[in-house]
Write a protein that holds these residues in place. Structure first.
Motif, PDB file in Angstrom:
ATOM      1  N   UNK A 151       0.820  -1.198   0.000  1.00 46.97           N
ATOM      2  CA  UNK A 151       0.000   0.000   0.000  1.00 46.97           C
ATOM      3  C   UNK A 151       0.864   1.261   0.000  1.00 46.97           C
ATOM      4  N   UNK A 152       1.917   1.252   0.812  1.00 45.84           N
ATOM      5  CA  UNK A 152       2.773   2.447   0.862  1.00 45.84           C
ATOM      6  C   UNK A 152       3.404   2.681  -0.506  1.00 45.84           C
ATOM      7  N   UNK A 153       3.913   1.620  -1.111  1.00 47.11           N
ATOM      8  CA  UNK A 153       4.583   1.788  -2.406  1.00 47.11           C
ATOM      9  C   UNK A 153       3.594   2.249  -3.477  1.00 47.11           C
ATOM     10  N   UNK A 154       2.391   1.691  -3.438  1.00 51.58           N
ATOM     11  CA  UNK A 154       1.377   2.088  -4.424  1.00 51.58           C
ATOM     12  C   UNK A 154       0.970   3.545  -4.206  1.00 51.58           C
ATOM     13  N   UNK A 155       0.741   3.910  -2.957  1.00 50.90           N
ATOM     14  CA  UNK A 155       0.384   5.310  -2.672  1.00 50.90           C
ATOM     15  C   UNK A 155       1.503   6.232  -3.141  1.00 50.90           C
ATOM     16  N   UNK A 192      -6.472   5.518  -5.855  1.00 51.38           N
ATOM     17  CA  UNK A 192      -5.478   4.603  -5.300  1.00 51.38           C
ATOM     18  C   UNK A 192      -5.955   4.055  -3.964  1.00 51.38           C
ATOM     19  N   UNK A 193      -6.737   4.845  -3.225  1.00 46.36           N
ATOM     20  CA  UNK A 193      -7.286   4.328  -1.964  1.00 46.36           C
ATOM     21  C   UNK A 193      -8.145   3.107  -2.250  1.00 46.36           C
ATOM     22  N   UNK A 194      -8.954   3.214  -3.290  1.00 41.72           N
ATOM     23  CA  UNK A 194      -9.811   2.079  -3.598  1.00 41.72           C
ATOM     24  C   UNK A 194      -8.974   0.883  -4.058  1.00 41.72           C
ATOM     25  N   UNK A 195      -7.960   1.153  -4.864  1.00 39.84           N
ATOM     26  CA  UNK A 195      -7.094   0.053  -5.301  1.00 39.84           C
ATOM     27  C   UNK A 195      -6.470  -0.647  -4.097  1.00 39.84           C
ATOM     28  N   UNK A 196      -5.913   0.163  -3.212  1.00 40.69           N
ATOM     29  CA  UNK A 196      -5.284  -0.405  -2.024  1.00 40.69           C
ATOM     30  C   UNK A 196      -6.300  -1.166  -1.185  1.00 40.69           C
ATOM     31  N   UNK A 197      -7.472  -0.577  -0.985  1.00 38.16           N
ATOM     32  CA  UNK A 197      -8.505  -1.229  -0.174  1.00 38.16           C
ATOM     33  C   UNK A 197      -8.881  -2.576  -0.762  1.00 38.16           C
ATOM     34  N   UNK A 198      -9.013  -2.562  -2.071  1.00 42.04           N
ATOM     35  CA  UNK A 198      -9.396  -3.775  -2.768  1.00 42.04           C
ATOM     36  C   UNK A 198      -8.399  -4.890  -2.467  1.00 42.04           C
TER      37      UNK A 198
ATOM     38  N   UNK C 207      -6.060   1.584 -12.619  1.00 45.36           N
ATOM     39  CA  UNK C 207      -6.110   2.777 -11.772  1.00 45.36           C
ATOM     40  C   UNK C 207      -5.131   3.815 -12.289  1.00 45.36           C
ATOM     41  N   UNK C 208      -3.980   3.353 -12.789  1.00 42.64           N
ATOM     42  CA  UNK C 208      -3.013   4.271 -13.360  1.00 42.64           C
ATOM     43  C   UNK C 208      -3.594   4.987 -14.573  1.00 42.64           C
ATOM     44  N   UNK C 209      -4.282   4.233 -15.405  1.00 36.75           N
ATOM     45  CA  UNK C 209      -4.890   4.825 -16.599  1.00 36.75           C
ATOM     46  C   UNK C 209      -5.912   5.883 -16.222  1.00 36.75           C
ATOM     47  N   UNK C 210      -6.664   5.597 -15.172  1.00 33.98           N
ATOM     48  CA  UNK C 210      -7.711   6.527 -14.778  1.00 33.98           C
ATOM     49  C   UNK C 210      -7.145   7.843 -14.276  1.00 33.98           C
ATOM     50  N   UNK C 211      -5.881   7.779 -13.803  1.00 25.76           N
ATOM     51  CA  UNK C 211      -5.289   9.005 -13.268  1.00 25.76           C
ATOM     52  C   UNK C 211      -4.811   9.924 -14.397  1.00 25.76           C
ATOM     53  N   UNK C 212      -4.822   9.421 -15.634  1.00 31.62           N
ATOM     54  CA  UNK C 212      -4.387  10.274 -16.754  1.00 31.62           C
ATOM     55  C   UNK C 212      -5.569  11.138 -17.178  1.00 31.62           C
TER      56      UNK C 212
END
Lengths: 274, 412, 323
Positions: A151-155, A192-198, C207-212
């Motif tokens: 999570x830290x790295x993704x954030x 990214x919060x949702x990605x991490x939560x998932x 998610x990366x794509x969505x941030x563009x």
């Protein structure tokens, strides 16, 4: 966003095929969950559970429902704790760049390489001293170790994409660092919060090693341990094992779809970036 | 060790802090009962839920000993690790039921009490079964039930192929039977040769049946046993999948009705009644005829070492209760095992004549860790299953595979 | 990676791609004075790392430096053995092949997971009816306990009653001994591992794509760029930080994978699908008589491999920076 041309439905078709391919093993699992013991290794295999049985499901519905509840609680707890720990850290590493930050990122990388079973052994020793074996918070805490470094790295990776001007603007408006984090960084990082939560949810949902080592003896057992009711010393009841997996994944799949819907809405709402 | 425990204490403080963050006011479940009236029992029977007869029996024995029993069922492989870890942390259960080859490992670790300490009476137990729980003249546990391997056969299929199962007396007649079955377009035999202890367990009747000894893996007899299996695969008498089969998978193959024979254990008896065809069992033949010695399977009840030695007295009462004649009968009937006591075996065979074959098989069976192998067995067994795998998958000839196995087992 | 991070790359690239955007911030700003106070944000995670990872890591190192037997594991007092366990492992004839399998397994898994994950992410990033629901459904494999998904794969790949061989039979191909021949077993576990890893890559890349920001695409669409040009001109550069971290994390998780292989083949037949992770597990926990020392030594070698990967990552990052 406005690409709803006639081609769209053709894409839906392709999407269905791709999803079907990806989910074929899942279909197979469902198929086995309905299969009688004597048909399990039929050659050639039966594509459909002809002469199906509901034995597996009968066993599961009788025995497994309480485990599902535990898994949900543990999953949600893991998500909350993971985000709370990792989001501020990601922000600091991506935007504030404190001295020693890279070293910390490096430690996080190493942390993920420690074999799960060694982690579990460490927790067992700690929890025993504390007397928190077989408790929900104990299991939640252990499960977060699966997700926090990730999570830290993704954030960090995602938050580094937030334009500095946005943060500068907040500071100019007189917001403190904490306030900037809370009312600017977090909202634009929704994605990214949702990605991490998932991932935090999914990892805790499918964790076996912590559950078995730290919660195996208690009243709070997650569904991954429930499956072991069908794995005896010499014998495995495969239709019940697969049925458990099916029953366990239905509520979680619904949750996933709802979460996706929420994310997409959230993203369109928060997409105004500059 | 002091540095270690300081670290642990530091970590502990952090846990408390973080647990407070998570808002964990509800430490509901009690600490694993190191004190008080609760006695902990761990078993490898996760398939038995709290409302099962097994758990009822545990509770009943607890009541008659004047204590409450807290029981946990673990997956069998997981239980070994868990037992070692608990022993390391001084948190062992009061009563531990484990698969018999694990006993020698736990005894080696000093995690189990001997009958000298715990005053268990094991005199009624059959000697060949008790052997797996003994080393250096000390006894570390009591068998709760035994199982072993035999050949199940598909009666309908054999009749159609013109094979009389009673005529299968040695390897030659068995292979001849397989050839007849194959001529009918059916499959011969299935077994489990997976790369784990399960694979060695299944190979041992053939290995011992050839006259080979575990102390010499590359003897000509041993080579002949492995050649038998390898040839079956080459000639299509056994499916290629055996290399990766667990005993459950192999049973599922037999259950399709396509296979004439299956090497499997006592525990499948309950499932055998659900087969869609009529079945029978014969002893696994030895190379030159007569039944081959099969390995004993089944679990042992043991009393792990405790800090409070006063607890042994109650634990001993619990174990004695679990292993008295009537209770053994109940337990072994639910598990589909053969009892470890001759008198109870008789009762089982009278109640269900089909069990007679199995009672005889168990009496002829041999402990894996016996012959004073003890903790040498795991290394030998690993070398053995590796050899079986490499010969069956065609990587090496049986001769080469077993020569390599003998080297691996005798070094290190 | 002193002072420079992916931040300014991303921002600079964003600025470059959307030519209408204001120019990127001067690089000097990133080198501003001490920011020790930022550790306030890092404090919780630092304490957490120290509390929960330090002890297991220490334990793994300690296990590998002592000569543990089951007895000394339980009773204590294992003699210090220096690097003996490492020597045992490195001189074991199985070391070479196992290392090769690990590298092949990791490289192949990463390549396919990432490529397929990226393709799916791009595909589902287009909006069409049901796209969201289908994308959510692709994640379902993640909800399954590994024992179930790995068993399902070994079911499908069974030599005699597996569906894959039955399907091959229909088109006239001879059955393949997927799990039971030394030549195929590694391929089989790679296939299963790729399948399990695709959702991870899909989600993170999506998610990366969505941030563009969509305006960038709109701008380039006005310029008449083709889909392919847009991918290489906008998507790929902007997705770089996320792609790199996805690959790095993927690498770490793949190095660590043992349960899939363990359930499907136990690393066999005859070690043909064994990786360092399964070997470590087999030594320490997959045997009646555990050998904790060598098992932990292999675990630590894996950590070193991950460290090297981390260093390479930082090199790439920095070179990106300097370009």
């Amino acid at each position: 966003m406005t690409t709803s041309t006639p081609r769209a439905w053709w894409k839906t078709g392709v999407g269905l095929v791709l999803t079907g391919l990806m989910l074929f093993p899942v279909y197979w699992m469902i198929n086995v969950s309905f299969t009688r013991d004597q048909d399990m290794r039929a050659s050639p295999p039966h594509l459909f559970p002809t002469n199906g049985t509901l034995d597996g499901y009968r066993a599961v519905l009788d025995q497994q429902l309480p485990y599902l509840g535990t898994s949900f609680l543990v999953g949600l707890g893991t998500v909350a704790l993971t985000v709370a720990l990792a989001a501020p850290a990601g922000y600091a590493l991506a935007k504030l760049r404190p001295p020693g930050g890279p070293a910390l990122s490096f430690l996080l990388l190493i942390a993920q390489m420690i074999p799960g079973i060694i982690m579990a052994m460490g927790f067992y020793a700690i929890y025993l001293t504390l007397g928190v074996l077989n408790t929900l918070p104990g299991l939640i805490l252990a499960d977060t170790t699966l997700a926090v470094p990730f999570a830290v790295l993704i954030f960090t990776a995602f938050m580094s994409g937030i334009p500095d001007e946005l943060l500068q603007a907040a500071v100019v408006d007189g917001a403190g660092r904490l306030r900037t984090f809370w009312s600017v960084v977090l909202p634009v990082s929704r994605n990214s919060i949702v990605t991490v939560s998932l991932f935090a949810f999914l990892w805790s949902w499918s964790d076996f090693i912590f559950a078995s080592t730290l919660a195996g003896g208690g009243d709070h057992q997650p569904i991954t341990l429930g499956i072991y009711h069908y794995i005896g010393n010499n014998n495995q009841q495969w239709n019940a094992i697969m049925a458990t997996a099916v029953v366990a994944s239905i509520p979680a799949a619904v949750l996933l779809i709802l979460a996706q819907r929420y994310v997409s809405m959230g993203v369109t709402a928060g997409a105004v970036k500059d | 060790m002091t540095g270690l425990s300081r670290r642990r204490r530091l970590a502990a403080v952090a846990v408390i802090a973080l647990a407070a963050v998570t808002g964990s006011a509800c430490s509901s479940s009690a600490d694993s009962g190191a004190d008080g009236g609760a006695y902990l029992v761990w078993d490898p029977y996760p398939q038995f839920a709290d409302d099962s007869e097994w758990v009822a029996l545990l509770k009943k024995c607890g009541t008659s000993a004047g204590v409450t029993v807290e029981r946990t069922g673990y997956d069998t492989t997981d239980l070994t690790n868990k037992a070692l870890l608990a022993a390391q942390q001084g948190n062992s259960p009061d009563v531990l039921i484990v698969d018999n080859p694990v006993i020698s490992t736990l005894a080696e670790a000093g995690a189990l009490t001997t009958t000298d300490d715990n005053k268990l009476d094991v005199s009624a137990m059959e000697k060949n079964l008790l052997g797996a729980g003994q080393s250096d003249g000390k006894t570390y546990g009591v068998p709760i039930g035994a199982n072993t391997l035999a050949l199940y056969y598909n009666k309908d299929l054999l009749t159609a192929a013109g094979v009389d199962p009673a005529a299968v007396k040695d390897w030659t007649s068995l292979t001849a039977a397989l050839t007849k079955v194959k001529a009918k377009g059916k499959k011969g035999i299935t077994f489990s040769a997976i790369g784990t202890e399960e694979g060695s367990f299944q190979f041992l009747p053939w290995f011992w049946g050839s006259g080979a000894q575990l102390t010499s893996l590359d003897s000509p007899q041993a080579v002949s046993a492995l050649t038998l299996w390898t040839d079956w695969l080459k000639q299509g008498h056994a499916p290629n999948s055996v290399i990766n089969n667990t005993q459950t998978t192999s049973w599922q193959e037999f259950a399709t009705g396509d296979y004439a024979f299956a090497e499997n254990g006592t525990w499948q008896l309950a499932n055998a009644e659900k087969l869609g065809f009529s079945y029978g069992t014969i002893a696994i033949p030895a190379s030159a005829g007569g039944p081959a010695p099969a390995p004993t399977g089944g679990e042992f009840v043991s009393i792990p070492v405790q800090k409070k030695t006063g607890r042994y007295e109650t634990s001993q009462k619990l174990v004695t209760c679990l292993t008295n004649a009537d209770n053994l009968l109940t337990t072994d009937t639910t598990l589909s095992y053969v009892a470890p006591v001759a008198a109870v075996q008789e009762r089982q065979a009278t109640a269900d004549p089909k069990l007679k074959v199995w009672v005889e098989a168990v009496r002829a069976a041999k402990g894996r860790t016996g012959d004073n192998l003890g903790t040498k067995y795991p290394k030998i067994s690993e070398a053995l299953w590796t050899a079986v795998q490499s010969a069956l998958s065609g990587g090496k000839s049986p001769q080469e595979a077993l020569a390599a196995a003998q080297t691996a087992a005798s070094t290190r | 990676m002193p002072s420079t991070t992916e931040t300014s790359t991303a921002v600079r690239d964003q600025g470059g791609a959307a030519s209408a955007a204001p120019p990127g911030p001067p690089p000097s700003r990133a080198r501003r004075p001490s920011r020790w106070w930022a550790w306030g944000f890092l404090a919780p995670v630092t304490i957490y790392l120290a509390a929960f990872y330090a002890y297991p890591l220490y334990r793994n190192v300690e296990l590998s430096l002592r000569e543990y037997t089951v007895r000394s594991f339980v009773q204590g007092g294992a003699p210090f053995a220096g690097l003996d366990n490492y020597r045992t492992v490195l001189t074991d004839p199985a070391f070479g092949p196992t290392l090769t399998h690990t590298l092949v397994f990791t490289a192949a898994s990463l390549t396919f997971q990432f490529t397929i994950g990226m393709a799916l992410a791009l595909f589902f990033h287009q909006h069409f009816p049901l796209s969201r629901t289908l994308r959510a459904l692709i994640l379902v494999p993640w909800l399954l306990p590994l024992i179930v998904s790995a068993s399902t794969w070994s079911w499908l790949l069974n030599s005699d009653s597996g569906l894959v061989n039955a399907a091959l039979g229909v088109v006239g191909i001879d059955p393949v001994n997927w799990l039971t021949s030394p030549g195929w077993s590694l391929t089989s576990v790679i296939i299963a591992n790729v399948w399990i890893g695709i959702p991870f890559n899909l989600v993170v890349l999506y998610s990366g794509l969505q941030a563009i920001p969509t305006e960038m695409y709109e701008a380039s669409a006005l310029d008449g760029a083709t889909g392919w040009q847009r991918f290489w001109g906008i998507t790929f550069p902007l997705l770089r930080p996320v792609s790199l971290i996805t690959l790095l994390l993927g690498l770490i998780y793949t190095l660590k994978v043992f349960d899939i292989i363990w359930i499907m083949t136990k690393g066999g037949p005859t070690g043909s699908s064994a990786t360092l992770a399964t070997w470590s597990y087999r030594l320490g926990f997959g045997n009646l008589l555990p050998e904790f020392g060598p098992g932990a030594a292999i675990g630590n070698l894996l950590i070193v491999l991950a460290l090297i990967a981390g260093l390479v990552y930082i090199r790439i990052e920095r070179r990106q920076q300097l370009r």
